[in-house]
Design a protein around this motif. Structure first.
Motif, PDB file in Angstrom:
ATOM      1  N   ILE A  64      33.211  34.345  36.753  1.00 41.76           N
ATOM      2  CA  ILE A  64      32.809  35.117  37.939  1.00 41.76           C
ATOM      3  C   ILE A  64      33.496  36.474  37.954  1.00 41.76           C
ATOM      4  CG2 ILE A  64      32.897  35.215  40.460  1.00 41.76           C
ATOM      5  CD1 ILE A  64      32.649  32.141  40.442  1.00 41.76           C
ATOM      6  N   ALA A  65      34.812  36.474  37.686  1.00 45.99           N
ATOM      7  CA  ALA A  65      35.585  37.711  37.731  1.00 45.99           C
ATOM      8  C   ALA A  65      35.142  38.694  36.657  1.00 45.99           C
ATOM      9  CB  ALA A  65      37.072  37.398  37.587  1.00 45.99           C
ATOM     10  N   VAL A  66      34.974  38.216  35.424  1.00 41.30           N
ATOM     11  CA  VAL A  66      34.614  39.125  34.342  1.00 41.30           C
ATOM     12  C   VAL A  66      33.184  39.637  34.507  1.00 41.30           C
ATOM     13  CG1 VAL A  66      33.689  37.507  32.618  1.00 41.30           C
ATOM     14  CG2 VAL A  66      34.986  39.505  31.879  1.00 41.30           C
ATOM     15  N   THR A  67      32.300  38.813  35.068  1.00 44.17           N
ATOM     16  CA  THR A  67      30.936  39.271  35.339  1.00 44.17           C
ATOM     17  C   THR A  67      30.939  40.386  36.377  1.00 44.17           C
ATOM     18  OG1 THR A  67      29.992  37.096  34.823  1.00 44.17           O
ATOM     19  CG2 THR A  67      28.653  38.579  36.167  1.00 44.17           C
ATOM     20  N   HIS A  76      37.804  49.398  39.888  1.00 42.05           N
ATOM     21  CA  HIS A  76      38.333  48.773  41.091  1.00 42.05           C
ATOM     22  C   HIS A  76      39.632  48.078  40.709  1.00 42.05           C
ATOM     23  CE1 HIS A  76      34.626  49.432  43.409  1.00 42.05           C
ATOM     24  NE2 HIS A  76      33.971  49.043  42.325  1.00 42.05           N
ATOM     25  N   VAL A  77      40.741  48.593  41.178  1.00 41.65           N
ATOM     26  CA  VAL A  77      42.035  48.114  40.704  1.00 41.65           C
ATOM     27  C   VAL A  77      42.252  46.627  40.974  1.00 41.65           C
ATOM     28  CG1 VAL A  77      43.260  48.826  42.814  1.00 41.65           C
ATOM     29  CG2 VAL A  77      44.513  48.593  40.654  1.00 41.65           C
ATOM     30  N   PHE A  78      41.890  46.155  42.162  1.00 45.39           N
ATOM     31  CA  PHE A  78      42.107  44.742  42.466  1.00 45.39           C
ATOM     32  C   PHE A  78      41.195  43.840  41.639  1.00 45.39           C
ATOM     33  CE2 PHE A  78      44.182  46.359  46.339  1.00 45.39           C
ATOM     34  CZ  PHE A  78      45.318  45.557  46.344  1.00 45.39           C
ATOM     35  N   LEU A  79      39.964  44.265  41.415  1.00 45.38           N
ATOM     36  CA  LEU A  79      39.044  43.483  40.591  1.00 45.38           C
ATOM     37  C   LEU A  79      39.554  43.408  39.157  1.00 45.38           C
ATOM     38  CD1 LEU A  79      36.432  41.952  40.124  1.00 45.38           C
ATOM     39  CD2 LEU A  79      35.255  44.156  39.869  1.00 45.38           C
ATOM     40  N   TRP A  81      42.696  43.591  38.046  1.00 49.34           N
ATOM     41  CA  TRP A  81      43.856  42.712  37.911  1.00 49.34           C
ATOM     42  C   TRP A  81      43.519  41.264  38.245  1.00 49.34           C
ATOM     43  CZ3 TRP A  81      47.388  43.939  34.793  1.00 49.34           C
ATOM     44  CH2 TRP A  81      47.749  45.275  34.607  1.00 49.34           C
ATOM     45  N   LEU A  82      42.533  41.048  39.100  1.00 48.12           N
ATOM     46  CA  LEU A  82      42.056  39.683  39.335  1.00 48.12           C
ATOM     47  C   LEU A  82      41.495  39.100  38.045  1.00 48.12           C
ATOM     48  CD1 LEU A  82      41.235  37.261  41.104  1.00 48.12           C
ATOM     49  CD2 LEU A  82      39.113  38.490  41.629  1.00 48.12           C
ATOM     50  N   THR A  83      40.763  39.912  37.300  1.00 46.65           N
ATOM     51  CA  THR A  83      40.195  39.454  36.037  1.00 46.65           C
ATOM     52  C   THR A  83      41.292  39.179  35.020  1.00 46.65           C
ATOM     53  OG1 THR A  83      38.263  40.851  36.504  1.00 46.65           O
ATOM     54  CG2 THR A  83      38.425  39.926  34.302  1.00 46.65           C
ATOM     55  N   ILE A  84      42.315  40.026  34.987  1.00 49.61           N
ATOM     56  CA  ILE A  84      43.455  39.794  34.090  1.00 49.61           C
ATOM     57  C   ILE A  84      44.130  38.470  34.435  1.00 49.61           C
ATOM     58  CG2 ILE A  84      45.810  40.549  33.558  1.00 49.61           C
ATOM     59  CD1 ILE A  84      43.859  42.151  32.017  1.00 49.61           C
ATOM     60  N   ILE A  85      44.376  38.237  35.725  1.00 49.12           N
ATOM     61  CA  ILE A  85      45.015  36.989  36.151  1.00 49.12           C
ATOM     62  C   ILE A  85      44.128  35.793  35.800  1.00 49.12           C
ATOM     63  CG2 ILE A  85      45.760  35.649  38.165  1.00 49.12           C
ATOM     64  CD1 ILE A  85      46.610  38.344  39.428  1.00 49.12           C
ATOM     65  N   ALA A  86      42.818  35.960  35.947  1.00 48.04           N
ATOM     66  CA  ALA A  86      41.890  34.879  35.600  1.00 48.04           C
ATOM     67  C   ALA A  86      41.973  34.549  34.111  1.00 48.04           C
ATOM     68  CB  ALA A  86      40.461  35.267  35.979  1.00 48.04           C
ATOM     69  N   THR A  87      42.092  35.580  33.267  1.00 46.56           N
ATOM     70  CA  THR A  87      42.190  35.322  31.823  1.00 46.56           C
ATOM     71  C   THR A  87      43.498  34.621  31.477  1.00 46.56           C
ATOM     72  OG1 THR A  87      43.222  37.468  31.293  1.00 46.56           O
ATOM     73  CG2 THR A  87      40.817  37.366  31.268  1.00 46.56           C
ATOM     74  N   THR A  88      44.558  34.958  32.179  1.00 46.55           N
ATOM     75  CA  THR A  88      45.857  34.381  31.822  1.00 46.55           C
ATOM     76  C   THR A  88      46.022  32.958  32.355  1.00 46.55           C
ATOM     77  OG1 THR A  88      48.219  34.912  31.670  1.00 46.55           O
ATOM     78  CG2 THR A  88      47.193  35.256  33.782  1.00 46.55           C
ATOM     79  N   THR A  89      45.395  32.633  33.499  1.00 41.93           N
ATOM     80  CA  THR A  89      45.466  31.254  33.995  1.00 41.93           C
ATOM     81  C   THR A  89      44.617  30.322  33.135  1.00 41.93           C
ATOM     82  OG1 THR A  89      43.778  31.873  35.636  1.00 41.93           O
ATOM     83  CG2 THR A  89      46.057  31.734  36.403  1.00 41.93           C
ATOM     84  N   VAL A  90      43.400  30.739  32.808  1.00 37.88           N
ATOM     85  CA  VAL A  90      42.576  29.893  31.949  1.00 37.88           C
ATOM     86  C   VAL A  90      43.177  29.826  30.548  1.00 37.88           C
ATOM     87  CG1 VAL A  90      40.965  31.680  31.119  1.00 37.88           C
ATOM     88  CG2 VAL A  90      40.198  29.300  31.302  1.00 37.88           C
TER      89      VAL A  90
END
Length: 258
Positions: A64-67, A76-79, A81-90
Motif C-alpha cells: 500500500i505504501a509503495v503504491t 511527500h516527506v511523511f509518505l 519515510w512511511l514507505t521506508i519504515i514499511a520496507t524495514t519492518t517487512v
C-alpha cells in the motif's frame, strides 16, 4: 508569462520524490531501521503471530505504501519515510522467517539476499544506465529504487543477526563495527574521489544492520546482552523521535541530475 510557466515546469521537473541526502536524512534512516527491528519483533514475537503471518501483514502495508509513493505526483516527506519504515519492518520479519523458520541460517540468508541486492542494482544499471538517486525521475527508476531498498533492508536484518550472534560480537560489538564502517564511508566521501553513488548505496545498506543490532540491543533479554526494554515502548519512542525530526528539520526533495 510563457517563460515563467516554462521556468516553473523546469523547477518542478528538477525535483524528485526522494529527499535530499543530508545529515538529517541519515539520522532518520538509522532511526527508521531501528524502528523496523523493534516493530517487526513486537508483532512477530511480542504478539506471538510468528514470522510468516507478520511478514504477510507487513507485506500488505508495504504494498500500500509503495503504491502510494510511486503514484504520488510530488515529494511527500511523511509518505516517503512511511514507505521506508514499511520496507524495514517487512524486511525484519522476512529475514527472520528465512533464516530461522526455514533453517537457511544467518550466513545463508545473508549470502542469498546480498546476491539479490547486487542483481537488483546491476539490472537497474543495465536498464537505465545509472543507479544514482539524483536520476530517479520516472516510474521505472522509482520501482527499481524501492525494490533495491527492499532487498537492502532484508539483507540488513540477516547481516546484523549474523554479526551479533554467529560472529559472536554481540549487539554492542556489532553496532561498533557498522558504525566504524559508516564513519569510513563518510571519510571516503570527503577525502577521496570514490563514486558518490557507490558510497551512497554502501552507506544506505550499512545503516540497516546498524539499526538491526541497535534494535536488538534495546529489546533483547539482559542475559543475551540487551536492555530488555518493551518492544512496544521502544517502537513508540523511536516513532516519536522520527516524527519530531521530520517536523523540526524540514527535508526538501532532491534535485534531479540533468
Amino acid at each position: 508569462m510563457n517563460q515563467l510557466r516554462k521556468t516553473n515546469m523546469t523547477n518542478q521537473e528538477a525535483l524528485s520524490k526522494v529527499p535530499e541526502v543530508t545529515l538529517i536524512f541519515w539520522i532518520v534512516k538509522i532511526l527508521a531501521t531501528t524502528l523496523g527491528e523493534t516493530g517487526g519483533d513486537a508483532v512477530s514475537m511480542s504478539m506471538d503471530l510468528g514470522y510468516l503471518v507478520s511478514t504477510g501483514i507487513f507485506a500488505v502495508i508495504f504494498a500500500i505504501a509503495v503504491t502510494a509513493q510511486v503514484s504520488a505526483k510530488k515529494f511527500h516527506v511523511f509518505l516517503y519515510w512511511l514507505t521506508i519504515i514499511a520496507t524495514t519492518t517487512v524486511g525484519t520479519t522476512l529475514a527472520d522467517c528465512a533464516t530461522r523458520s526455514l533453517g537457511i541460517g544467518y550466513a545463508g540468508g545473508t549470502a542469498i539476499l546480498f546476491t539479490l541486492l547486487i542483481a537488483s542494482l546491476l539490472i537497474w544499471y543495465r536498464t537505465l544506465g545509472t543507479i544514482a538517486v539524483s536520476s530517479i525521475s520516472s516510474r521505472q527508476s522509482e520501482i527499481f529504487y524501492w525494490v533495491t531498498i527492499m532487498f537492502s533492508q532484508t539483507l540488513g536484518t540477516a547481516l546484523g543477526d549474523w554479526t551479533a550472534d554467529t560472529a559472536g560480537l554481540g549487539y554492542v560489538g556489532g553496532a561498533m563495527v557498522f558504525s566504524a564502517m559508516l564513519v569510513a564511508i563518510a571519510a571516503a566521501y570527503y577525502w577521496t574521489t570514490i563514486s558518490r553513488t557507490a558510497l551512497f548505496w554502501a552507506a544506505f545498506i550499512l545503516t540497516r544492520p546498524l539499526g538491526a543490532v541497535v534494535g536488538d540491543f534495546l529489546d533483547k533479554p539482559l542475559s543475551k546482552g540487551g536492555l530488555e526494554l518493551s518492544r512496544y515502548s521502544a517502537s513508540i519512542a523511536l516513532l516519536v523521535v522520527i516524527v519530531a525530526c521530520i517536523l523540526l528539520i524540514p527535508q526538501k526533495a532532491a534535485k534531479q541530475a540533468h
